[in-house]
Motif scaffolding. Structure first.
Motif, PDB file in Angstrom:
ATOM      1  N   GLU A 112       0.748  -1.163  -0.076  1.00 13.63           N
ATOM      2  CA  GLU A 112       0.087   0.177  -0.035  1.00 13.63           C
ATOM      3  C   GLU A 112       0.861   1.189  -0.046  1.00 13.63           C
ATOM      4  N   THR A 113       1.706   1.184   0.589  1.00  8.82           N
ATOM      5  CA  THR A 113       2.951   2.517   0.832  1.00  8.82           C
ATOM      6  C   THR A 113       3.525   2.777  -0.458  1.00  8.82           C
ATOM      7  N   ALA A 114       3.731   1.669  -1.364  1.00  7.22           N
ATOM      8  CA  ALA A 114       4.133   2.164  -2.592  1.00  7.22           C
ATOM      9  C   ALA A 114       3.392   2.617  -3.558  1.00  7.22           C
ATOM     10  N   LEU A 115       1.763   2.488  -3.254  1.00  8.76           N
ATOM     11  CA  LEU A 115       0.723   2.988  -4.193  1.00  8.76           C
ATOM     12  C   LEU A 115       0.497   4.741  -3.735  1.00  8.76           C
ATOM     13  N   VAL A 116       0.773   5.019  -2.467  1.00  7.03           N
ATOM     14  CA  VAL A 116       0.222   6.424  -2.192  1.00  7.03           C
ATOM     15  C   VAL A 116       1.049   7.419  -2.488  1.00  7.03           C
ATOM     16  N   GLY A 117       2.413   7.065  -2.705  1.00  7.09           N
ATOM     17  CA  GLY A 117       3.306   8.394  -2.935  1.00  7.09           C
ATOM     18  C   GLY A 117       3.022   9.014  -4.072  1.00  7.09           C
ATOM     19  N   ASP A 118       2.736   8.489  -5.160  1.00  4.73           N
ATOM     20  CA  ASP A 118       1.928   8.948  -6.392  1.00  4.73           C
ATOM     21  C   ASP A 118       1.132   8.212  -7.136  1.00  4.73           C
ATOM     22  N   PRO A 119      -0.230   8.481  -6.721  1.00  4.26           N
ATOM     23  CA  PRO A 119      -1.285   7.547  -6.915  1.00  4.26           C
ATOM     24  C   PRO A 119      -1.526   7.436  -8.483  1.00  4.26           C
ATOM     25  N   GLU A 120      -1.405   8.543  -9.004  1.00  4.30           N
ATOM     26  CA  GLU A 120      -1.602   8.572 -10.743  1.00  4.30           C
ATOM     27  C   GLU A 120      -0.527   7.642 -11.162  1.00  4.30           C
ATOM     28  N   HIS A 121       0.738   7.906 -11.336  1.00  5.84           N
ATOM     29  CA  HIS A 121       1.902   7.164 -11.570  1.00  5.84           C
ATOM     30  C   HIS A 121       1.646   5.684 -11.343  1.00  5.84           C
ATOM     31  N   ALA A 122       1.109   5.363 -10.107  1.00  5.17           N
ATOM     32  CA  ALA A 122       1.094   3.982  -9.605  1.00  5.17           C
ATOM     33  C   ALA A 122      -0.157   3.512 -10.510  1.00  5.17           C
ATOM     34  N   ALA A 123      -1.212   3.973 -10.607  1.00 10.52           N
ATOM     35  CA  ALA A 123      -2.162   3.491 -11.306  1.00 10.52           C
ATOM     36  C   ALA A 123      -1.826   3.080 -12.727  1.00 10.52           C
ATOM     37  N   ALA A 124      -1.215   4.309 -13.446  1.00  6.25           N
ATOM     38  CA  ALA A 124      -0.785   3.834 -14.685  1.00  6.25           C
ATOM     39  C   ALA A 124       0.381   2.689 -14.885  1.00  6.25           C
ATOM     40  N   CYS A 125       1.290   2.663 -13.900  1.00  2.55           N
ATOM     41  CA  CYS A 125       1.985   1.226 -14.073  1.00  2.55           C
ATOM     42  C   CYS A 125       1.149   0.195 -13.747  1.00  2.55           C
ATOM     43  N   LEU A 126       0.139  -0.101 -12.869  1.00  2.00           N
ATOM     44  CA  LEU A 126      -0.465  -1.351 -12.460  1.00  2.00           C
ATOM     45  C   LEU A 126      -1.188  -1.632 -13.822  1.00  2.00           C
ATOM     46  N   ALA A 127      -1.912  -0.431 -14.505  1.00  2.00           N
ATOM     47  CA  ALA A 127      -2.603  -0.811 -15.878  1.00  2.00           C
ATOM     48  C   ALA A 127      -1.607  -1.506 -16.778  1.00  2.00           C
ATOM     49  N   ALA A 128      -0.506  -1.031 -16.844  1.00  6.38           N
ATOM     50  CA  ALA A 128       0.451  -1.541 -18.033  1.00  6.38           C
ATOM     51  C   ALA A 128       0.788  -2.826 -17.699  1.00  6.38           C
ATOM     52  N   LEU A 129       1.020  -3.460 -16.183  1.00  5.11           N
ATOM     53  CA  LEU A 129       1.246  -4.810 -15.900  1.00  5.11           C
ATOM     54  C   LEU A 129       0.077  -5.445 -16.123  1.00  5.11           C
ATOM     55  N   ARG A 130      -0.891  -5.219 -15.843  1.00  2.00           N
ATOM     56  CA  ARG A 130      -2.147  -6.025 -16.159  1.00  2.00           C
ATOM     57  C   ARG A 130      -2.298  -6.263 -17.634  1.00  2.00           C
ATOM     58  N   ALA A 131      -1.779  -5.249 -18.363  1.00  2.00           N
ATOM     59  CA  ALA A 131      -1.714  -5.432 -19.792  1.00  2.00           C
ATOM     60  C   ALA A 131      -0.870  -6.442 -20.416  1.00  2.00           C
ATOM     61  N   LEU A 132       0.089  -6.739 -19.507  1.00  4.00           N
ATOM     62  CA  LEU A 132       0.963  -7.869 -19.979  1.00  4.00           C
ATOM     63  C   LEU A 132       0.214  -9.488 -19.637  1.00  4.00           C
ATOM     64  N   GLY A 133      -0.771  -9.274 -18.762  1.00  2.00           N
ATOM     65  CA  GLY A 133      -1.340 -10.548 -18.585  1.00  2.00           C
ATOM     66  C   GLY A 133      -0.816 -11.021 -17.350  1.00  2.00           C
ATOM     67  N   LEU A 134      -0.187 -10.567 -16.385  1.00  2.00           N
ATOM     68  CA  LEU A 134       0.409 -11.083 -15.088  1.00  2.00           C
ATOM     69  C   LEU A 134      -0.894 -10.710 -14.023  1.00  2.00           C
ATOM     70  N   ARG A 135      -0.722 -11.066 -12.805  1.00  2.00           N
ATOM     71  CA  ARG A 135      -1.814 -11.050 -11.860  1.00  2.00           C
ATOM     72  C   ARG A 135      -1.106  -9.665 -10.767  1.00  2.00           C
ATOM     73  N   LEU A 136      -1.802  -9.242  -9.909  1.00  2.00           N
ATOM     74  CA  LEU A 136      -1.434  -8.135  -9.043  1.00  2.00           C
ATOM     75  C   LEU A 136      -1.724  -8.508  -7.819  1.00  2.00           C
ATOM     76  N   ALA A 137      -0.886  -8.489  -6.684  1.00  2.00           N
ATOM     77  CA  ALA A 137      -1.378  -8.416  -5.285  1.00  2.00           C
ATOM     78  C   ALA A 137      -0.959  -7.564  -4.416  1.00  2.00           C
ATOM     79  N   LEU A 138      -1.995  -7.150  -3.503  1.00  2.00           N
ATOM     80  CA  LEU A 138      -1.791  -5.688  -2.559  1.00  2.00           C
ATOM     81  C   LEU A 138      -1.285  -6.519  -1.273  1.00  2.00           C
ATOM     82  N   ASP A 139      -0.028  -6.403  -1.115  1.00  2.00           N
ATOM     83  CA  ASP A 139       0.502  -6.790   0.246  1.00  2.00           C
ATOM     84  C   ASP A 139       0.484  -5.724   1.448  1.00  2.00           C
ATOM     85  N   ASP A 140       0.536  -6.390   2.684  1.00  2.00           N
ATOM     86  CA  ASP A 140       0.579  -5.454   3.924  1.00  2.00           C
ATOM     87  C   ASP A 140      -0.930  -4.877   4.091  1.00  2.00           C
ATOM     88  N   PHE A 141      -1.885  -5.411   3.568  1.00  2.00           N
ATOM     89  CA  PHE A 141      -3.029  -4.621   3.375  1.00  2.00           C
ATOM     90  C   PHE A 141      -3.698  -4.322   4.810  1.00  2.00           C
TER      91      PHE A 141
END
Length: 883
Positions: A737-766
């Protein structure tokens, strides 16, 4: 040279003999050869060559005359020999004219030289007229041509004598070519006159011939460069045309006619009244012209002198400098006008040196001391700058003194005074700019460091201690980003004013750079009470809102304190305060930390860790271990989490909690993270390929906040998948979570690009400190991981904690897989299974395993699946992280 002179003497003692004739022509040959050699070596233009031609023509004339005697038994009174002899006079005269003209550099000098030559020539003609020309002209037995030729010789001698006189009077000091030519012409003149008055001579070898020989030798010597070059170059290189010597020549020539008249009257020979009158008239006219030139030259010299005086006066009037001469009794000897102009007063008010000192506003004791230094220097220049107070204004004067009391032209101490007030003020302004911050006007780091050093020196002499209080504003970057840099500058200016008002008058406030400030506090004791009091006041004055862009802005600060005495340097004390400031920043907002030696040890350890970390990847010191992920329903191994481990040869095993932050700070995390991705993907692809029963096995890798902010992350993951051949769906990328809140807009764009590759995403230390629901709405993930801190609160015999129950229910509602971390006890696994948690990992199932051990666990699971002879159900994805 001595053998040649011996030959001249010997031939003079053998008149009319063959031996005398042979010696004569031997000397002539030496003179001709020497003249040409000297002319060639001198490289002084055409003059030396003219002299050489003259000597040569004279020698050729002698040879032709001797040939006539040998062939005809006698020589004719007038023949081609005379052409050669007279040509030699013309050549020598031309050479003398060129030599003299080269030394007379101005038109006035050339005209004066010509007049001097004419005066001497007229006087010489009068003399030779009485000695020989008159008798030759009156001799009716001689043919007219013979008379003309015989008369031409003394006339040529007289003209040559005038030219030589011009040459000698314009010669350089220490140069002997002119006197040598003069002596040569004198020798020729004497021999010519003697030849005319004696009986006919039929051969060579006599004292008469010695004059011609000596003349030829002297002319040859005059061509030498050695005689033409002054032995000692003088300050006035050329004797000027206005010298008394040249005037004496003209007046002396004017005295020749009356002397000749007296001689003729006394001897009773000749009737020279008309000749003397004519020569006197000509000489008088020439002397008049010479005197006119002298008067004009003197008038021009005076005009130049007056012009130079006016020039110097005007320069002094407009100059910022003034010069005065003072005797050793302090009496003013020079004109006070330049000083009056410099000091803005009248010359009448500067009658003495004391008046100068008083008007300039210089301390009299200082003036006396400086003057004594100048006298004691013994002729050496003394430069000082003295302060003054004039018309209520501080001024500075540059004083340059040199004692020239022994100089007859000066006779005192020369004092050069310059007003250097403007330069002093400019120096002060430059020093202020150099040592102060341009925005706030506070001391900068250079000045602050110097004052800390001075304070530490004072603690050695007087006791006490010096404390450095460093202040760093919290949230200053946000002000710049949201309100602009002008607002940020306004905030810094306001903070500088508040800090200056909050400290004591003798404390030093500085801006060290950016939003970092510092205060130097000098304390009476060795503790930190005064420094802590200052830090408290600083936080209080900064707590009041600042009006920026029409809105109130509240800032807080982190404060670090370090206390030292004279046994430390200013740099180390400031560095200690910076370490305390870093500790305050780490601890949170609006905090004060006092330096502790352990802080320096921690910094040194961090530097050592970074140094060892830089070569660890290349040295193969990193490795991955794998922790199984199991389903809680049937305890099947469905995947692995890859964890990074580092064993340093020098530091031993180092935990991820230490080296991962160090790698992020050193900029190494991208390189290390790319290696982890390649290694984990390669391992997972190999297991899936080698063990068909593990085709659904997953591998997860954690990425840090620094990796998520890197533009290379997506490319690194794509490259790792392509190189290993691992399907994208088998890779799970885990972020916190701490990695996402520093720059939310950039984090959202990066996660969208990773999902476009077909891999899965996990949110740690929820759920650890941030608005988790908001994050789940903003960032699309596949897996929620319950932090181990929540799982550890699940006690045996007690119901499931509400936070764990809420997280599982939230995941179910959003259709996410839920995975629990840190499961170490059976009752925790049972409660999680009962609560519908999908999977888990922890020491209850397996510790992180080396690759071979993890592969053995995987093979065991494959074997159990084969024994059950049932299809392996699709398992939830298992997460792994590299830290």
């Amino acid at each position: 040279m001595l053998p040649v002179l011996g030959m001249v003497v010997a031939q003079g003692m053998l008149p009319g003999t063959d031996a005398g004739t042979a010696l004569y022509f031997a000397v002539v040959a030496v003179a001709v050869a020497g003249a040409w050699a000297g002319a060639h070596a001198s490289r002084r233009g055409a003059a030396p060559y003219c002299l050489a031609v003259g000597v040569t023509l004279s020698g050729l004339g002698d040879a032709l005359w001797q040939a006539q005697v040998l062939l005809a038994g006698t020589a004719a009174d007038v023949s081609a020999v005379d052409v050669l002899y007279l040509g030699s006079y013309a050549a020598v005269g031309t050479g003398v004219w060129l030599m003299a003209g080269a030394r007379e550099r101005s038109h006035r000098q050339r005209v004066s030289g010509a007049i001097d030559a004419l005066c001497v020539t007229v006087a010489a003609l009068l003399v030779v007229w009485e000695l020989s020309i008159a008798a030759t002209v009156s001799d009716r037995s001689l043919p007219l041509v013979a008379q003309a030729v015989l008369v031409t010789y003394p006339v040529a001698d007289a003209v040559l004598l005038g030219l030589v006189c011009r040459l000698v009077t314009s010669r350089r000091r220490g140069e002997w070519a002119g006197p040598a030519v003069a002596a040569a012409c004198a020798c020729w003149l004497v021999s010519d006159v003697a030849f005319l008055v004696q009986d006919r001579v039929e051969g060579f070898g006599s004292w008469l011939d010695s004059g011609w020989l000596l003349g030829s030798l002297l002319l040859a010597a005059a061509t030498s460069r050695r005689l033409a070059t002054p032995a000692r170059p003088a300050r006035d290189d050329v004797v000027t045309a206005s010298g008394l010597g040249r005037l004496a020549i003209c007046l002396g020539a004017l005295m020749v006619p009356p002397v000749v008249e007296l001689v003729t009257d006394a001897t009773g020979h000749g009737n020279s009244v008309s000749t003397v009158f004519a020569s006197t008239l000509v000489l008088t006219l020439l002397v008049f012209l010479r005197a006119s030139l002298l008067l004009k030259g003197e008038a021009a010299a005076r005009a130049r002198l007056r012009s130079q005086e006016r020039y110097a006066t005007k320069l002094a009037a407009w100059s910022a400098d003034a010069v005065m001469v003072v005797d050793r009794d302090h009496r003013l000897l020079s004109d006070p006008a330049p000083l009056a102009g410099l000091l803005g007063t009248t010359p009448a008010e500067l009658g003495s040196s004391q008046d100068v000192v008083r008007t300039a506003g210089i301390d009299p004791d200082v003036a006396v001391d400086v003057f004594a230094q100048g006298v004691a220097a013994g002729g050496q220049v003394v430069d000082v700058e003295v302060p003054a107070r004039r018309m209520g204004e501080d001024r500075w004067y540059g004083v340059r003194l040199v004692d020239l009391s022994d100089d007859p032209d000066i006779g005192g101490v020369v004092v050069h005074l310059t007003d250097v007030t403007s330069r002093r003020r400019a120096d002060r302004a430059l020093a202020h700019v150099t040592l102060h911050d341009g925005l706030t006007g506070l001391a900068n780091r250079t000045l602050f460091t110097d004052r800390v050093g001075q304070a530490l020196l004072r603690t050695v002499r007087g006791g006490g201690s010096a404390a450095v209080v460093t202040i760093d504003l919290d949230g200053f970057k946000a002000v710049n980003d949201t309100l602009g840099h002008d607002a940020g500058d306004a905030l810094l200016f306001e903070v500088a004013g508040r800090l200056s008002a909050a400290v004591r008058a003798d404390d030093t406030v500085a801006r060290l750079g950016g939003d970092e400030f510092a205060v130097l506090v000098e304390q009476a004791g060795d503790g930190d009470d005064a420094a802590l009091t200052t830090a408290t006041r600083v936080l209080e004055v900064l707590a009041r809102p600042v009006e920026l862009e029409g809105r109130p802005v509240t800032v807080t600060a982190a404060v670090g304190i370090a206390v030292g005495r004279g046994d430390v340097t200013s740099g180390s004390l400031i560095a200690d305060a910076d370490l305390a400031l870093q500790a305050a920043r780490t601890g949170g907002r609006n905090r004060v930390e006092v330096y502790d030696p352990g802080m320096r040890a921690a910094v040194q350890a961090a530097r050592e860790l970074e140094h060892e970390l830089r070569g660890a990847l290349a040295a193969g010191e990193f490795r991955l271990v794998y922790q199984p992920v199991v389903t809680l329903a049937d305890r099947r191994v469905t995947g692995f989490e890859a964890l990074l481990r580092w064993t340093s040869p020098r530091l031993g095993p180092v935990g991820p909690d230490r080296f991962v932050p160090a790698a992020e700070a050193a900029g190494l995390i991208d390189e290390i993270g790319a290696w982890v991705l390649r290694e984990a993907c390669t391992t997972a692809a190999a297991w899936r390929r080698d063990h068909p029963g593990a085709a659904d096995m997953t591998m997860a890798v954690n990425v840090s906040a620094a990796q998520l902010a890197s533009p290379d992350l997506v490319g690194s993951i794509a490259a790792a998948l392509a190189e290993s051949g691992l399907p994208a769906g088998a890779l799970v990328v885990e972020v916190t979570e701490t990695a996402l809140v520093g720059d939310p807009e950039h984090a959202a764009a990066c996660l969208a690009a990773l999902r476009a590759l077909g891999l899965r995403l996990a949110l740690d230390d929820f759920g650890t400190g941030y608005s988790s629901l908001a994050h789940l709405q903003q960032f699309t993930v596949d897996v929620l991981k319950i932090d181990r801190s929540f799982v550890s609160t699940m006690a045996e015999g007690e119901p499931m904690p509400a936070i764990v129950r809420g997280t599982i229910d939230l995941g179910r509602t959003l259709g996410l897989e839920v995975l629990a971390e840190g499961v170490e006890h059976e009752h925790q696994a049972r409660l999680l299974a009962e609560g519908n948690c999908d999977s888990a990992q922890g020491y209850l199932f397996a510790r992180p395993l080396e690759r071979t051990d993890a592969e053995a666990v995987l093979l065991e699971q494959v074997a159990r699946d084969a024994a059950a002879a049932v299809p392996v159900p699709r398992a939830p994805r298992v997460l792994t992280r590299p830290v």
